[in-house]
Design a protein around this motif. Sequence first.
Motif, PDB file in Angstrom:
ATOM      1  N   PRO A  11       2.173  -4.163   3.740  1.00  0.00           N
ATOM      2  CA  PRO A  11       1.611  -5.492   4.032  1.00  0.00           C
ATOM      3  C   PRO A  11       0.301  -5.740   3.291  1.00  0.00           C
ATOM      4  CG  PRO A  11       1.123  -3.992   5.817  1.00  0.00           C
ATOM      5  CD  PRO A  11       2.007  -3.238   4.857  1.00  0.00           C
ATOM      6  N   ILE A  14      -1.770  -9.737   7.576  1.00  0.00           N
ATOM      7  CA  ILE A  14      -1.125  -9.961   8.869  1.00  0.00           C
ATOM      8  C   ILE A  14      -2.025 -10.937   9.615  1.00  0.00           C
ATOM      9  CG2 ILE A  14      -0.415  -8.946  11.070  1.00  0.00           C
ATOM     10  CD1 ILE A  14       0.063  -6.322   9.560  1.00  0.00           C
ATOM     11  N   VAL A  25       3.234 -12.435   8.144  1.00  0.00           N
ATOM     12  CA  VAL A  25       3.068 -11.156   7.462  1.00  0.00           C
ATOM     13  C   VAL A  25       3.434 -11.353   5.994  1.00  0.00           C
ATOM     14  CG1 VAL A  25       3.681  -8.717   7.456  1.00  0.00           C
ATOM     15  CG2 VAL A  25       3.811  -9.999   9.592  1.00  0.00           C
ATOM     16  N   PHE A  27       3.700  -9.322   2.222  1.00  0.00           N
ATOM     17  CA  PHE A  27       3.896  -7.978   1.674  1.00  0.00           C
ATOM     18  C   PHE A  27       3.650  -7.968   0.170  1.00  0.00           C
ATOM     19  CE2 PHE A  27       6.378  -7.950   5.550  1.00  0.00           C
ATOM     20  CZ  PHE A  27       6.122  -6.686   6.072  1.00  0.00           C
ATOM     21  N   ARG A  32       6.851 -13.068   2.188  1.00  0.00           N
ATOM     22  CA  ARG A  32       5.996 -13.582   3.257  1.00  0.00           C
ATOM     23  C   ARG A  32       6.902 -14.119   4.358  1.00  0.00           C
ATOM     24  NH1 ARG A  32       0.825 -15.530   4.132  1.00  0.00           N
ATOM     25  NH2 ARG A  32       0.141 -14.910   2.050  1.00  0.00           N
ATOM     26  N   TRP A  94       5.643  -1.232   9.277  1.00  0.00           N
ATOM     27  CA  TRP A  94       5.764  -2.176   8.171  1.00  0.00           C
ATOM     28  C   TRP A  94       7.234  -2.389   7.820  1.00  0.00           C
ATOM     29  CZ3 TRP A  94       1.511  -3.187   9.763  1.00  0.00           C
ATOM     30  CH2 TRP A  94       0.340  -2.452   9.603  1.00  0.00           C
ATOM     31  N   TYR A  98       9.191  -5.972   7.957  1.00  0.00           N
ATOM     32  CA  TYR A  98       9.860  -6.448   6.747  1.00  0.00           C
ATOM     33  C   TYR A  98      11.338  -6.740   7.032  1.00  0.00           C
ATOM     34  CZ  TYR A  98      11.041  -6.878   1.817  1.00  0.00           C
ATOM     35  OH  TYR A  98      11.470  -7.351   0.601  1.00  0.00           O
TER      36      TYR A  98
END
Length: 123
Positions: A11, A14, A25, A27, A32, A94, A98
């Motif tokens: 990430p 956040i 979030v 990445f 996103r 994470w 995701y």
Amino acid sequence: MSDHASERPWPTEIRLRKAERLLEVAFEGGARFALPAEYLRVESPSAEVQGHSASQKQTVPGKRNVTIEGVEPVGNYAVRLIFSDGHDSGLYTWETLYRLGREHDAIWAEYLAALEAKGLSRG
């Protein structure tokens, strides 16, 4: 040691958007996601929701109005979300965040179908 981005999602941001009941979030690589509180609550990675195998997963009803009250970092691999209903035992890695973002439509459709099949409501 290898680069995080080549191994797993990492990430870059956040952000809790309390008024909208969303966790945003972002990445590395540009992905996103805006993840609704209800979705994160009913898909909590906690044993209470997921069980200890796929067959033990619980369908959690009545969370339409749940909010995220807090986001706490857990090491450098996850966050703990504190929900307005008191649930706070899930660690959202994470990879989990995701996956929940990338597969949102399919996971949400499965959840809605499970609610309907069990005669439950989002509340």
